[in-house]
Scaffold this motif. Sequence first.
Motif, PDB file in Angstrom:
ATOM      1  N   TRP A 140       3.798 -24.178  -6.614  1.00 59.01           N
ATOM      2  CA  TRP A 140       3.869 -22.447  -6.523  1.00 59.01           C
ATOM      3  C   TRP A 140       4.786 -22.141  -7.476  1.00 59.01           C
ATOM      4  O   TRP A 140       5.665 -22.882  -7.563  1.00 59.01           O
ATOM      5  N   PRO A 141       4.479 -21.402  -8.432  1.00 58.52           N
ATOM      6  CA  PRO A 141       5.657 -20.672  -9.424  1.00 58.52           C
ATOM      7  C   PRO A 141       6.639 -20.188  -8.516  1.00 58.52           C
ATOM      8  O   PRO A 141       6.550 -19.498  -7.683  1.00 58.52           O
ATOM      9  N   SER A 142       7.973 -20.461  -9.157  1.00 56.76           N
ATOM     10  CA  SER A 142       9.052 -20.201  -8.168  1.00 56.76           C
ATOM     11  C   SER A 142       9.162 -18.570  -8.434  1.00 56.76           C
ATOM     12  O   SER A 142       8.943 -17.938  -9.671  1.00 56.76           O
ATOM     13  N   LEU A 143       9.734 -18.066  -7.431  1.00 58.17           N
ATOM     14  CA  LEU A 143       9.860 -16.421  -7.624  1.00 58.17           C
ATOM     15  C   LEU A 143      11.529 -16.314  -7.540  1.00 58.17           C
ATOM     16  O   LEU A 143      11.967 -16.823  -6.400  1.00 58.17           O
ATOM     17  N   GLY A 144      11.786 -15.304  -8.026  1.00 59.91           N
ATOM     18  CA  GLY A 144      13.143 -14.893  -8.138  1.00 59.91           C
ATOM     19  C   GLY A 144      13.506 -13.853  -6.918  1.00 59.91           C
ATOM     20  O   GLY A 144      12.281 -13.299  -6.454  1.00 59.91           O
ATOM     21  N   PRO A 145      14.634 -13.600  -6.615  1.00 56.57           N
ATOM     22  CA  PRO A 145      14.739 -12.660  -5.446  1.00 56.57           C
ATOM     23  C   PRO A 145      14.022 -11.261  -5.287  1.00 56.57           C
ATOM     24  O   PRO A 145      13.364 -10.865  -4.330  1.00 56.57           O
ATOM     25  N   GLU A 146      14.104 -10.828  -6.726  1.00 61.05           N
ATOM     26  CA  GLU A 146      13.467  -9.300  -6.787  1.00 61.05           C
ATOM     27  C   GLU A 146      11.904  -9.344  -6.892  1.00 61.05           C
ATOM     28  O   GLU A 146      11.246  -8.675  -6.218  1.00 61.05           O
ATOM     29  N   ASP A 147      11.571 -10.582  -7.419  1.00 62.46           N
ATOM     30  CA  ASP A 147      10.057 -10.642  -7.367  1.00 62.46           C
ATOM     31  C   ASP A 147       9.502 -11.109  -6.211  1.00 62.46           C
ATOM     32  O   ASP A 147       8.355 -10.505  -5.575  1.00 62.46           O
ATOM     33  N   LYS A 148      10.064 -11.898  -5.278  1.00 58.92           N
ATOM     34  CA  LYS A 148       9.856 -12.211  -3.924  1.00 58.92           C
ATOM     35  C   LYS A 148       9.676 -11.034  -3.223  1.00 58.92           C
ATOM     36  O   LYS A 148       8.853 -10.744  -2.256  1.00 58.92           O
ATOM     37  N   ALA A 149      11.060 -10.112  -3.264  1.00 58.24           N
ATOM     38  CA  ALA A 149      10.930  -8.987  -2.254  1.00 58.24           C
ATOM     39  C   ALA A 149       9.892  -7.867  -2.747  1.00 58.24           C
ATOM     40  O   ALA A 149       9.130  -7.479  -1.791  1.00 58.24           O
ATOM     41  N   ALA A 150       9.477  -7.897  -3.868  1.00 60.17           N
ATOM     42  CA  ALA A 150       8.218  -7.103  -4.488  1.00 60.17           C
ATOM     43  C   ALA A 150       6.900  -7.477  -3.844  1.00 60.17           C
ATOM     44  O   ALA A 150       6.127  -6.785  -3.421  1.00 60.17           O
ATOM     45  N   LEU A 151       6.821  -8.872  -3.858  1.00 54.72           N
ATOM     46  CA  LEU A 151       5.512  -9.542  -3.420  1.00 54.72           C
ATOM     47  C   LEU A 151       5.293  -9.323  -1.946  1.00 54.72           C
ATOM     48  O   LEU A 151       4.442  -8.899  -1.407  1.00 54.72           O
ATOM     49  N   LYS A 152       6.488  -9.482  -1.126  1.00 57.14           N
ATOM     50  CA  LYS A 152       6.527  -9.303   0.157  1.00 57.14           C
ATOM     51  C   LYS A 152       6.086  -7.519   0.701  1.00 57.14           C
ATOM     52  O   LYS A 152       5.408  -7.584   1.787  1.00 57.14           O
ATOM     53  N   GLU A 153       6.741  -6.839  -0.066  1.00 57.15           N
ATOM     54  CA  GLU A 153       6.468  -5.463   0.205  1.00 57.15           C
ATOM     55  C   GLU A 153       5.171  -5.107  -0.014  1.00 57.15           C
ATOM     56  O   GLU A 153       4.601  -4.277   0.812  1.00 57.15           O
ATOM     57  N   ARG A 154       4.477  -5.844  -1.077  1.00 50.25           N
ATOM     58  CA  ARG A 154       3.129  -5.495  -1.486  1.00 50.25           C
ATOM     59  C   ARG A 154       2.047  -5.885  -0.328  1.00 50.25           C
ATOM     60  O   ARG A 154       1.083  -5.473   0.040  1.00 50.25           O
ATOM     61  N   ILE A 155       2.636  -7.330   0.095  1.00 53.78           N
ATOM     62  CA  ILE A 155       1.870  -7.735   1.546  1.00 53.78           C
ATOM     63  C   ILE A 155       1.867  -6.862   2.513  1.00 53.78           C
ATOM     64  O   ILE A 155       0.986  -6.564   3.277  1.00 53.78           O
ATOM     65  N   ARG A 156       3.195  -6.327   2.930  1.00 53.84           N
ATOM     66  CA  ARG A 156       3.185  -5.509   4.150  1.00 53.84           C
ATOM     67  C   ARG A 156       2.536  -4.122   3.981  1.00 53.84           C
ATOM     68  O   ARG A 156       1.729  -3.893   4.821  1.00 53.84           O
ATOM     69  N   ARG A 157       2.179  -3.569   2.707  1.00 53.38           N
ATOM     70  CA  ARG A 157       1.517  -2.625   2.331  1.00 53.38           C
ATOM     71  C   ARG A 157      -0.040  -2.866   2.851  1.00 53.38           C
ATOM     72  O   ARG A 157      -0.652  -2.208   3.395  1.00 53.38           O
ATOM     73  N   LEU A 158      -0.337  -4.057   2.050  1.00 55.38           N
ATOM     74  CA  LEU A 158      -1.764  -4.436   2.456  1.00 55.38           C
ATOM     75  C   LEU A 158      -2.184  -4.832   3.976  1.00 55.38           C
ATOM     76  O   LEU A 158      -3.369  -4.478   4.302  1.00 55.38           O
ATOM     77  N   LEU A 159      -1.239  -5.253   4.492  1.00 49.75           N
ATOM     78  CA  LEU A 159      -1.498  -5.581   5.921  1.00 49.75           C
ATOM     79  C   LEU A 159      -1.745  -4.429   6.967  1.00 49.75           C
ATOM     80  O   LEU A 159      -2.695  -4.263   7.441  1.00 49.75           O
ATOM     81  N   ALA A 160      -0.904  -3.193   6.433  1.00 50.42           N
ATOM     82  CA  ALA A 160      -1.159  -1.819   7.119  1.00 50.42           C
ATOM     83  C   ALA A 160      -2.396  -1.205   6.625  1.00 50.42           C
ATOM     84  O   ALA A 160      -3.291  -0.784   7.759  1.00 50.42           O
ATOM     85  N   GLU A 161      -2.782  -1.320   5.206  1.00 48.88           N
ATOM     86  CA  GLU A 161      -3.974  -0.723   4.996  1.00 48.88           C
ATOM     87  C   GLU A 161      -5.148  -1.420   5.565  1.00 48.88           C
ATOM     88  O   GLU A 161      -6.389  -0.747   5.735  1.00 48.88           O
ATOM     89  N   ARG A 162      -5.088  -2.826   5.699  1.00 52.40           N
ATOM     90  CA  ARG A 162      -6.333  -3.378   6.284  1.00 52.40           C
ATOM     91  C   ARG A 162      -6.460  -3.561   7.563  1.00 52.40           C
ATOM     92  O   ARG A 162      -7.422  -4.344   8.317  1.00 52.40           O
ATOM     93  N   ASP A 163      -5.357  -3.111   8.502  1.00 49.77           N
ATOM     94  CA  ASP A 163      -5.540  -3.060   9.678  1.00 49.77           C
ATOM     95  C   ASP A 163      -5.427  -4.530  10.136  1.00 49.77           C
ATOM     96  O   ASP A 163      -6.062  -4.877  11.016  1.00 49.77           O
ATOM     97  N   ALA A 164      -4.512  -5.281   9.633  1.00 46.81           N
ATOM     98  CA  ALA A 164      -4.502  -6.827   9.897  1.00 46.81           C
ATOM     99  C   ALA A 164      -3.003  -7.042  10.263  1.00 46.81           C
ATOM    100  O   ALA A 164      -2.145  -6.441  10.025  1.00 46.81           O
ATOM    101  N   VAL A 165      -3.104  -8.207  10.817  1.00 47.28           N
ATOM    102  CA  VAL A 165      -1.680  -8.891  11.631  1.00 47.28           C
ATOM    103  C   VAL A 165      -1.534 -10.180  11.008  1.00 47.28           C
ATOM    104  O   VAL A 165      -2.580 -11.030  10.955  1.00 47.28           O
TER     105      VAL A 165
END
Length: 356
Positions: A22-47
């Motif tokens: 997997w492409p390595s992610l810097g701290p900022e990119d990883k934090a941004a990706l995790k934030e997008r996933i958090r948002r998607l989990l909430a939007e999709r009513d997913a756990v």
Amino acid sequence: MPNPNAGLIPHYPIAVPDPPTWPSLGPEDKAALKERIRRLLAERDAVLVAHYYTDGDLQELAEETGGYVADSLEMARFGSTSPASTLVVCGVRFMGETAKIINPEKRILMPAQEATCSLDEGCPIDTFGPFCDAHPDRTVVVYANTSAEVKARADWVVTSSIALPVARHLHDQGQRILWAPDKHLGRYVQQMTGADMLLWPGSCVVHERFKGFALERLRRLHPDAAVLVHPESPADVVEQADVVGSTTRLIQAVAEMPNETFIVATDEGIFWKMRQQAPDKRLIAAPTAGVGATCESCAHCPWMAMNALQNLEAVLLAGRPEIEIDPAIRERALLPIQRMLEFARERGIGRRGAAD
């Protein structure tokens, strides 16, 4: 106890994939990706549910978002109690199938639906079914690491945390067992319970790599270390263990035992939770190779490694593919799983803080 029929069972060579890069992610990119996933989990009513053997970033995100990190028995339980309409299973395919079997009304997504398991691959229903038919006097007990079709052919489904109690229960009732697919776990259960067991000759490609002679050498270098072993390991490894148990049991041991150092013979993904539970303990991976090897400890499932933040985001964005199971197979597979869960509930087995 010898297994006179083992030689009659075909051997299935397993094509083990190279671990993905997997492409390595810097701290900022990883934090941004995790934030997008958090948002998607909430939007999709997913756990999000993650196995102990997946990447630490996924385990951390599951806990941060109200999901769960667990072994396969606890994953099954959590999926059945969560109110979310979508379960995202970070693990291997049989875990997603089990979630769908228990929760047919829910959408089950996986970041890597192609992630399989050597135990599952080595026990195909077209051979396992006739083998069961040839031994109608035996109670069929299958490990959770099997397909929905194999589960549907079983009387019991077990995980490593409940295999011993179930086998003792059946043995006390005078039942003879047909066990599949892990021969090492089966041999351990047989030895500990005295049950009459016919063993399918499968094995986990990760645990199979641990070497008893190399572990003995490592123990001499660290005489005060406690040795923690998963029972899917070969006999000469299990024989050297201070604790033999499920992933949950091994994590408990690190937190509860007074030793400062532990040699751990299971998938290295477990180290994330162990370090979370016992940050001051020293963890050493058990050796998977001998003298001169290029990798002294390479114990990580290549299929578990297919789960990553990147494809987790992708499956949430797409909302597909979903895990689908034929309804007739699902209904039959549900019965042995329900039998296991009811057995566990009655005896307080598998809950965190309870004995495994």
